[in-house]
Design an enzyme around this catalytic site. Structure first.
Site, PDB file in Angstrom:
ATOM      1  N   CYS A   2       0.913  -1.028  -0.004  1.00 36.00           N
ATOM      2  CA  CYS A   2       0.098   0.185  -0.232  1.00 36.00           C
ATOM      3  C   CYS A   2       0.824   1.184   0.134  1.00 36.00           C
ATOM      4  CB  CYS A   2      -0.977   0.152   1.242  1.00 36.00           C
ATOM      5  SG  CYS A   2      -2.208  -1.217   1.298  1.00 36.00           S
ATOM      6  N   ARG A  29       3.791   0.033  -4.694  1.00 31.39           N
ATOM      7  CA  ARG A  29       3.543  -0.553  -3.498  1.00 31.39           C
ATOM      8  C   ARG A  29       2.230  -1.590  -3.440  1.00 31.39           C
ATOM      9  NH1 ARG A  29       6.969   1.506   0.176  1.00 31.39           N
ATOM     10  NH2 ARG A  29       5.617   0.680   1.827  1.00 31.39           N
ATOM     11  N   TRP A  74      -2.897  -2.601  -1.800  1.00 29.68           N
ATOM     12  CA  TRP A  74      -2.654  -4.021  -2.075  1.00 29.68           C
ATOM     13  C   TRP A  74      -3.548  -4.574  -1.161  1.00 29.68           C
ATOM     14  CZ3 TRP A  74      -0.573  -8.373   0.607  1.00 29.68           C
ATOM     15  CH2 TRP A  74       0.010  -9.319  -0.458  1.00 29.68           C
ATOM     16  N   ASN A 100      -1.670   1.582   5.802  1.00 30.06           N
ATOM     17  CA  ASN A 100      -0.967   0.515   5.288  1.00 30.06           C
ATOM     18  C   ASN A 100      -0.526  -0.526   6.542  1.00 30.06           C
ATOM     19  OD1 ASN A 100       1.043  -1.088   4.208  1.00 30.06           O
ATOM     20  ND2 ASN A 100       2.660   0.773   4.310  1.00 30.06           N
ATOM     21  N   GLY A 101      -0.823  -1.666   6.631  1.00 26.22           N
ATOM     22  CA  GLY A 101      -0.673  -2.562   7.481  1.00 26.22           C
ATOM     23  C   GLY A 101      -1.799  -3.334   7.823  1.00 26.22           C
ATOM     24  N   GLU A 467      18.104 -16.851  -9.372  1.00 21.98           N
ATOM     25  CA  GLU A 467      17.579 -15.433  -9.474  1.00 21.98           C
ATOM     26  C   GLU A 467      17.135 -15.354 -10.695  1.00 21.98           C
ATOM     27  OE1 GLU A 467      16.975 -13.030  -7.808  1.00 21.98           O
ATOM     28  OE2 GLU A 467      17.191 -11.393  -8.614  1.00 21.98           O
ATOM     29  N   LYS A 471      13.386 -13.916 -12.054  1.00 25.27           N
ATOM     30  CA  LYS A 471      13.233 -12.737 -12.901  1.00 25.27           C
ATOM     31  C   LYS A 471      12.167 -13.035 -14.200  1.00 25.27           C
ATOM     32  CE  LYS A 471      14.606 -10.984 -10.138  1.00 25.27           C
ATOM     33  NZ  LYS A 471      14.422  -9.850  -9.073  1.00 25.27           N
ATOM     34  N   GLU A 474       8.663 -13.524 -12.395  1.00 26.59           N
ATOM     35  CA  GLU A 474       7.971 -12.367 -12.064  1.00 26.59           C
ATOM     36  C   GLU A 474       7.566 -11.264 -13.175  1.00 26.59           C
ATOM     37  OE1 GLU A 474       9.926 -10.544  -8.056  1.00 26.59           O
ATOM     38  OE2 GLU A 474      11.362 -10.964  -9.770  1.00 26.59           O
ATOM     39  N   HIS A 490      18.687 -36.741 -10.339  1.00 21.60           N
ATOM     40  CA  HIS A 490      18.194 -37.201  -9.106  1.00 21.60           C
ATOM     41  C   HIS A 490      16.714 -37.033  -9.235  1.00 21.60           C
ATOM     42  CE1 HIS A 490      22.307 -37.899  -7.486  1.00 21.60           C
ATOM     43  NE2 HIS A 490      22.673 -36.826  -7.875  1.00 21.60           N
ATOM     44  N   LYS A 584       6.111  -4.351  -3.672  1.00 18.66           N
ATOM     45  CA  LYS A 584       7.649  -3.770  -3.352  1.00 18.66           C
ATOM     46  C   LYS A 584       7.987  -4.115  -2.362  1.00 18.66           C
ATOM     47  CE  LYS A 584      11.182  -2.166  -5.220  1.00 18.66           C
ATOM     48  NZ  LYS A 584      11.951  -2.988  -6.124  1.00 18.66           N
TER      49      LYS A 584
HETATM   50  C1  F6R Z   1      12.164  -9.816  -6.477  1.00 19.48           C
HETATM   51  C2  F6R Z   1      11.799  -9.032  -5.157  1.00 19.48           C
HETATM   52  C3  F6R Z   1      11.665  -9.934  -3.944  1.00 19.48           C
HETATM   53  C4  F6R Z   1      12.145  -9.111  -2.799  1.00 19.48           C
HETATM   54  C5  F6R Z   1      11.505  -9.816  -1.545  1.00 19.48           C
HETATM   55  C6  F6R Z   1      12.310  -8.961  -0.444  1.00 19.48           C
HETATM   56  O1  F6R Z   1      12.392  -9.222  -7.571  1.00 19.48           O
HETATM   57  O2  F6R Z   1      12.021  -7.895  -5.375  1.00 19.48           O
HETATM   58  O3  F6R Z   1      11.628 -11.367  -4.042  1.00 19.48           O
HETATM   59  O4  F6R Z   1      13.617  -9.528  -2.838  1.00 19.48           O
HETATM   60  O5  F6R Z   1      10.186  -9.418  -1.420  1.00 19.48           O
HETATM   61  O6  F6R Z   1      12.168  -7.721  -0.269  1.00 19.48           O
HETATM   62  P1  F6R Z   1      13.356  -7.005   0.496  1.00 19.48           P
HETATM   63  O7  F6R Z   1      14.678  -6.900  -0.386  1.00 19.48           O
HETATM   64  O8  F6R Z   1      12.675  -5.419   0.389  1.00 19.48           O
HETATM   65  O9  F6R Z   1      13.356  -7.390   1.715  1.00 19.48           O
END
Ligand code: F6R
Length: 589
Positions: A2, A29, A74, A100-101, A467, A471, A474, A490, A584
């Site tokens: 949010c 957010r 969100w 937010n929360g 990683e 990507k 996502e 395996h 985010k």
């Molecule tokens: C992926 C991504 C998430 C964050 C995860 C932790 O692109 O951004 O996997 O890495 O939610 O977030 P932070 O780094 O803010 O603790």
């Protein structure tokens, strides 16, 4: 999760439009819905506009006025509907609240207020806050009603309250981020600085247990428990407006991927005193334990290999799995928490648990003024600038290069680490170019209709594959799954059929031959082999040539995944800056 924005004494007298600009910067957010509440000129009743969906190119028809609050949602409690969108009002429409929360005790509060005659219009936990303030303000001034209400909420929360009678905005923080912006006779609130960076870079990051009241006269800071006013010492940030703009790129994601040629080498210039302090502890026998979530967790997995290569032992945990192991942390533990936002709930829980055991907490963060930074004993602020795309790229690589430097500081060879990171920056500068983009878009075109991709890598290329796969997931919503090359025989190999795209990540290192043998095994089962490597191989049906930089080949190998995810997303019609269902900063467990 949010986004929160508020403006008081808006110079243009178009506070709703100003709020919309701010919300557009915060959409990363949460993008289930958005809404604005405004006190129109010369009127006491609040006007509200709310819509489900992304804010995108939206405009607002709200009238003139110089005080407004706004929210991007969100969803947690209550579905994605106009009614559940924030802001929420009290019965008299004199108080509007954004939040937010999660209010964990909202059901009890709601039932008490219903018994007193309050009528609720939404299914949200937020709406109870507006009605509880209304109830309390029958007996006490609004400021006390807001503080008392906030103090009675259970959970991690930030709220912003618009009050028509006093023409003020009141905001409280416990666990969810909130920052006040002090402009030239106009005042702001945001979940994050980019929301109001266009207007001011003079800020105060609220701490837990703090509140602010914004009026035409300025910003006052309070302690929430005592209700006493506190001294507000604003700081000036070195962030520029361009950092939070797309700067000619179609998406923030692409801009931030390209920026890595600058953000990675920048890490070699900063944090020197903190790196020295932390490394002294490591040399004095402190054990390294790392913890993080998602991309940041993969960063710690890669860092574990970097530490090991240089002879330092370390451990890492997904923060959400750390609690059974907390008991092993003690006064001789350096607990490194990696988090772009510094607000991830599970990461904070793990760091607090380790701190309770006496561990020395190190925060490796990108966002400024975060909860993690405040609870840490030492902070490595990685300086990548605002990361607006939800998918993390430049924050990830800046965090990893910082840990790479720490690994060198830990063995008392900082200069070697610094020079290798500078060299990496120079090599990326040349390599990230049109030729690379063309190759990756070509590859993306061949993969666009696939629903399953597999990746293998060994040693450092194992976390690189994880990683890389994240990507792709996502940005394009394609199922992509990474395995350690050694796992292949395996069980995993059953997944491979004729034409299955198999990415093979490798570097010019001791693991190369073994990975190429695995590639041959995949090829023998019909797999289409896509090599991501500085070195060509007969096994590859398609090859993206990366940089031959020893252990630092990790970085270009991952950047290929970032770019491929981006172009696959574009091709499949996703919004690469705002992938579905993600936010985010994940401030709930
Ligand atoms: C992926 C991504 C998430 C964050 C995860 C932790 O692109 O951004 O996997 O890495 O939610 O977030 P932070 O780094 O803010 O603790």
């Amino acid at each position: 999760m949010c986004g929160i924005f508020a403006v008081v004494n808006d110079k243009s007298n178009q506070a709703a439009q100003t709020t919309l600009i701010g919300l557009k910067k915060l959409e990363y957010r949460g993008y289930d819905s958005w809404g604005i509440a405004l006190i129109p000129e010369k009127r006491k009743k609040i006007k509200v506009e709310k819509h489900i969906g992304k804010i995108g190119q939206a405009e607002t028809k709200l009238p003139n006025g110089n005080i407004a609050i706004g929210h991007t949602r969100w969803a947690t409690h209550g579905g994605v509907t106009d009614r559940n969108a924030h802001p929420h009002l009290d019965c008299k429409k004199e108080i509007a609240v954004i939040h937010n929360g999660i209010v964990e005790n909202y059901k009890v509060i709601k039932s008490n207020l219903s018994n007193k005659g309050h009528v609720f219009k939404s299914e949200t936990d937020t709406e109870v806050i507006a009605h509880l303030i209304e109830e309390k303000s029958k007996k006490v001034p609004i400021i006390k009603a807001v503080f008392d209400t906030f103090n009675s909420l259970v959970g991690s929360n930030a709220i912003v309250v618009l009050d028509t009678n006093t023409e003020t905005v009141l905001a409280c923080r416990n666990g969810s981020p909130l920052v006040a912006g002090i402009g030239n006779n106009q005042f702001f609130l945001g979940s994050d600085v980019p929301a109001f960076l266009k207007f001011t870079n003079r800020v105060h990051f609220l701490h837990d247990g703090e509140a602010v009241v914004l009026s035409k006269k300025g910003v006052k800071l309070y302690d929430l428990k005592s209700g006493n006013e506190k001294m507000l010492n604003a700081q000036i940030l070195d962030w520029k407006m361009e950092d939070a703009e797309k700067g000619g790129y179609q998406h923030f994601l692409l801009k931030e991927i390209v920026e890595q040629k600058n953000t990675i080498p920048k890490t070699a210039k900063i944090n020197k005193p903190a790196l020295k302090t932390i490394s002294e502890k490591i040399r004095n026998g402190y054990k390294i334990v790392m913890s993080a979530c998602g991309t940041a967790y993969y960063c710690t997995l890669a860092a574990k290999y970097f530490f090991a290569q240089l002879g330092t032992e370390s451990e890492t945990y997904g923060s959400y799995e750390y609690l059974p192991f907390t008991k092993f942390a003690n006064k001789k533990t350096v607990f490194i928490s990696v988090s772009q936002s510094g607000e991830t709930a599970d990461t904070l829980i793990a760091a607090r648990a380790a701190k309770k055991q006496g561990a020395y907490i190190v925060a490796v963060v990108n966002a400024r003024g975060s909860t993690l930074e405040r609870l840490a004993d030492s902070t490595l602020s990685v300086g990548a600038g605002p990361e607006i795309a939800v998918v993390s790229t430049k924050a990830f690589t800046a965090q990893l290069s910082t840990l790479y430097l720490l690994a060198h500081y830990a063995i008392n060879k900082p200069e070697k680490g610094i020079s290798k990171i500078y060299q990496l920056g120079k090599s990326l500068e040349k390599w990230i170019n049109t030729k690379l983009f063309t190759q990756i878009t070509k590859l993306a075109a061949t993969l666009i209709n696939n629903e399953d991709l597999y990746l293998i890598g060994k040693h450092l290329n194992y976390p690189a594959s994880l990683e890389f796969a994240l990507k792709i997931k996502e940005s394009s919503y394609i199922h992509s799954e990474a395995f350690a090359a050694g796992e292949l025989k395996h069980g995993v190999i059953t997944l491979i059929q004729k034409g299955t795209p198999c990415f093979v990540l490798s570097s010019n290192d001791e693991a190369k031959d073994e990975v190429l043998s695995s590639a041959a095994e995949l090829k023998a089962r019909g797999g289409k082999i896509i090599g991501i490597s500085p070195v060509k191989s007969a096994e590859f049906d398609f090859h993206i040539k990366t940089l031959d930089l020893g252990d630092l080949t990790f970085f270009p190998n991952v950047i290929v995944g970032q770019l491929l995810g981006y172009y696959l997303g574009i091709g499949r019609g996703t919004d690469p800056d705002k992938p579905r269902n993600l936010a985010k900063s994940v401030t709930v467990k």
